[in-house]
Design a protein around this motif. Structure first.
Motif, short mmCIF file in Angstrom:
data_model
loop_
_atom_site.label_atom_id
_atom_site.label_comp_id
_atom_site.label_asym_id
_atom_site.label_seq_id
_atom_site.Cartn_x
_atom_site.Cartn_y
_atom_site.Cartn_z
N THR A 44 -5.05 -4.12 -5.04
CA THR A 44 -3.68 -4.20 -5.44
C THR A 44 -3.38 -5.58 -5.84
OG1 THR A 44 -3.35 -4.58 -3.21
CG2 THR A 44 -2.89 -2.60 -4.05
N GLY A 45 -2.42 -5.87 -6.97
CA GLY A 45 -2.27 -7.24 -7.26
C GLY A 45 -0.63 -7.44 -7.14
N LEU A 46 -0.36 -8.55 -7.49
CA LEU A 46 0.95 -9.13 -7.43
C LEU A 46 1.05 -10.06 -8.33
CD1 LEU A 46 3.92 -9.26 -6.58
CD2 LEU A 46 3.49 -11.18 -4.65
N ASP A 47 1.89 -9.81 -9.51
CA ASP A 47 2.08 -10.78 -10.56
C ASP A 47 3.35 -11.43 -10.35
OD1 ASP A 47 2.08 -12.23 -12.91
OD2 ASP A 47 1.40 -10.72 -14.26
N LEU A 48 3.60 -12.66 -9.73
CA LEU A 48 4.85 -13.01 -9.47
C LEU A 48 5.24 -14.13 -10.57
CD1 LEU A 48 6.76 -12.92 -6.83
CD2 LEU A 48 5.65 -15.03 -5.83
N PHE A 49 6.29 -14.16 -10.94
CA PHE A 49 6.96 -15.01 -12.08
C PHE A 49 6.15 -14.33 -13.33
CE2 PHE A 49 6.42 -18.13 -8.81
CZ PHE A 49 7.64 -18.46 -8.80
N ALA A 50 5.96 -13.05 -13.61
CA ALA A 50 5.32 -12.23 -14.46
C ALA A 50 5.20 -12.51 -15.84
CB ALA A 50 5.27 -10.95 -14.09
N LEU A 64 -8.09 -3.14 -11.25
CA LEU A 64 -6.82 -2.97 -10.05
C LEU A 64 -6.50 -1.56 -10.14
CD1 LEU A 64 -5.29 -6.33 -9.43
CD2 LEU A 64 -7.49 -5.32 -8.29
N ASP A 65 -6.03 -1.04 -9.17
CA ASP A 65 -5.38 0.29 -8.92
C ASP A 65 -3.94 0.15 -9.31
OD1 ASP A 65 -7.78 1.75 -8.17
OD2 ASP A 65 -7.47 1.13 -6.05
N LYS A 66 -3.21 -1.00 -8.85
CA LYS A 66 -1.90 -1.06 -8.69
C LYS A 66 -1.47 -2.46 -8.71
CE LYS A 66 2.43 0.27 -6.39
NZ LYS A 66 3.00 1.09 -5.41
N VAL A 67 -0.51 -2.94 -9.50
CA VAL A 67 0.15 -4.09 -9.68
C VAL A 67 1.54 -4.10 -9.50
CG1 VAL A 67 0.41 -6.27 -10.93
CG2 VAL A 67 -2.00 -5.15 -11.01
N ILE A 68 2.05 -5.15 -8.72
CA ILE A 68 3.61 -5.12 -8.49
C ILE A 68 4.11 -6.54 -9.62
CG2 ILE A 68 5.60 -5.90 -7.21
CD1 ILE A 68 4.47 -4.14 -5.00
N PHE A 69 5.11 -6.31 -10.39
CA PHE A 69 5.44 -7.51 -11.29
C PHE A 69 6.61 -7.96 -10.79
CE2 PHE A 69 2.49 -4.89 -13.83
CZ PHE A 69 1.86 -5.75 -14.37
N LYS A 88 0.41 2.15 -21.42
CA LYS A 88 0.51 3.53 -20.57
C LYS A 88 0.03 3.29 -19.15
CE LYS A 88 -0.39 6.41 -24.59
NZ LYS A 88 0.40 5.49 -25.19
N LEU A 89 0.58 2.14 -18.66
CA LEU A 89 0.39 1.97 -17.18
C LEU A 89 1.40 1.91 -16.16
CD1 LEU A 89 -1.63 -1.44 -17.98
CD2 LEU A 89 -2.62 0.61 -17.27
N MET A 90 2.77 2.47 -16.53
CA MET A 90 3.79 2.80 -16.02
C MET A 90 3.52 3.40 -14.54
SD MET A 90 6.28 0.94 -17.16
CE MET A 90 7.75 1.59 -16.42
N ASP A 91 2.59 4.42 -14.27
CA ASP A 91 2.43 4.98 -13.13
C ASP A 91 1.55 4.22 -12.03
OD1 ASP A 91 -0.01 5.15 -14.88
OD2 ASP A 91 -0.47 7.23 -13.96
N GLN A 92 0.93 2.96 -12.45
CA GLN A 92 0.30 2.08 -11.62
C GLN A 92 1.07 1.00 -11.35
OE1 GLN A 92 -3.50 2.49 -14.57
NE2 GLN A 92 -4.29 1.73 -12.63
N THR A 93 2.28 0.83 -11.66
CA THR A 93 2.94 -0.39 -11.47
C THR A 93 4.62 -0.22 -10.85
OG1 THR A 93 3.97 -0.25 -13.59
CG2 THR A 93 1.94 -1.26 -13.37
N VAL A 108 7.43 -8.43 2.54
CA VAL A 108 7.01 -8.59 4.01
C VAL A 108 7.60 -7.50 4.56
CG1 VAL A 108 7.40 -10.12 5.90
CG2 VAL A 108 6.44 -11.21 3.77
N LYS A 109 8.98 -7.30 4.30
CA LYS A 109 9.68 -6.04 5.00
C LYS A 109 9.27 -4.88 4.76
CE LYS A 109 14.48 -8.25 5.35
NZ LYS A 109 15.59 -8.13 4.89
N ARG A 110 8.47 -4.59 3.57
CA ARG A 110 7.76 -3.40 3.17
C ARG A 110 6.50 -3.30 3.76
NH1 ARG A 110 7.91 -2.69 -3.24
NH2 ARG A 110 6.51 -0.88 -2.49
N GLU A 111 5.83 -4.55 4.50
CA GLU A 111 4.71 -4.50 4.99
C GLU A 111 3.54 -4.15 4.14
OE1 GLU A 111 4.46 -2.29 8.55
OE2 GLU A 111 6.12 -3.29 9.45
N VAL A 112 3.87 -4.71 2.52
CA VAL A 112 2.97 -4.43 1.30
C VAL A 112 1.91 -5.64 1.50
CG1 VAL A 112 2.56 -4.42 -1.15
CG2 VAL A 112 4.56 -3.34 0.03
N THR A 113 0.53 -5.68 1.17
CA THR A 113 -0.46 -6.43 1.17
C THR A 113 -1.12 -6.48 -0.29
OG1 THR A 113 -2.06 -5.31 2.45
CG2 THR A 113 -0.73 -6.83 3.76
#
Length: 182
Positions: A44-50, A64-69, A88-93, A108-113
């Motif tokens: 999993t990935g996090l793209d902060l300031f995407a 990667l399986d999933k990324v949060i932007f 065609k990546l909406m289902d992985q993001t 942090v509240k969602r306990e995501v890593t």
């Protein structure tokens, strides 16, 4: 801008309209992923300031399986969504409009890593060390994960931030890249 490698290699990406966002160049993006992978077997990935979403999309293309932007600019969010739809990546993001600090608190509240966190804040803000420290303190990075920081080469971050140690560093003109891990 384009996807450099992986399943979406060569796919063009739209840039955020206007001058408020600075896209990562293809040369720097390729270097980042050569330092990190260059390919992934899930995670999993996090793209902060995407911005346009280029780093997260490249990471998905490379396995990667999933990324949060996350970005706080509405034009950036629309560009990210357009690029994700085109690829065609909406289902992985997940895509969120939020300030970086507030987004990290919500995660942090969602306990995501995450296995990979991409930080490319506006160079003038000089918030990298504060953000990396928060990521460390709140265990947002998985044990074998990496934080990638892009910054102005004249404002090099510390070699150690909390428990995170800089393991790679490169400079490309005015751009600096550092990779941190536990």
């Amino acid at each position: 801008m384009r996807v450099i490698s992986g399943t979406l290699k060569g796919r063009p990406l739209k840039a955020v309209p206007g001058s408020g966002t600075r896209p990562t160049t293809d040369k720097v993006k390729e270097s980042i992923f050569n330092m990190l992978g260059p390919f992934f077997e899930g995670g999993t990935g996090l793209d902060l300031f995407a911005g346009s979403g280029g780093l997260g999309i490249e990471a998905l293309s490379r396995g990667l399986d999933k990324v949060i932007f996350v970005d706080k600019d509405s034009k950036a969010l629309q560009t990210i969504k357009n690029n994700l739809n085109d690829c065609k990546l909406m289902d992985q993001t997940e895509v969120y409009r939020n300030d970086a600090a507030r987004a990290l608190k919500a995660l942090v509240k969602r306990e995501v890593t995450f296995d990979y966190i991409f930080l490319d804040p506006p160079y003038k803000q000089k918030r990298l060390e504060e953000l990396v420290a928060y990521i460390d303190e709140h265990n947002l990075l998985n044990e074998n994960g990496y934080v990638m920081c892009e910054y102005s080469s004249d404002s090099r971050p510390s070699d150690q931030i909390g428990k995170l140690q800089k393991v790679k560093e490169e400079t490309y003109g005015i751009i600096g890249i550092s990779i941190y891990t536990y």
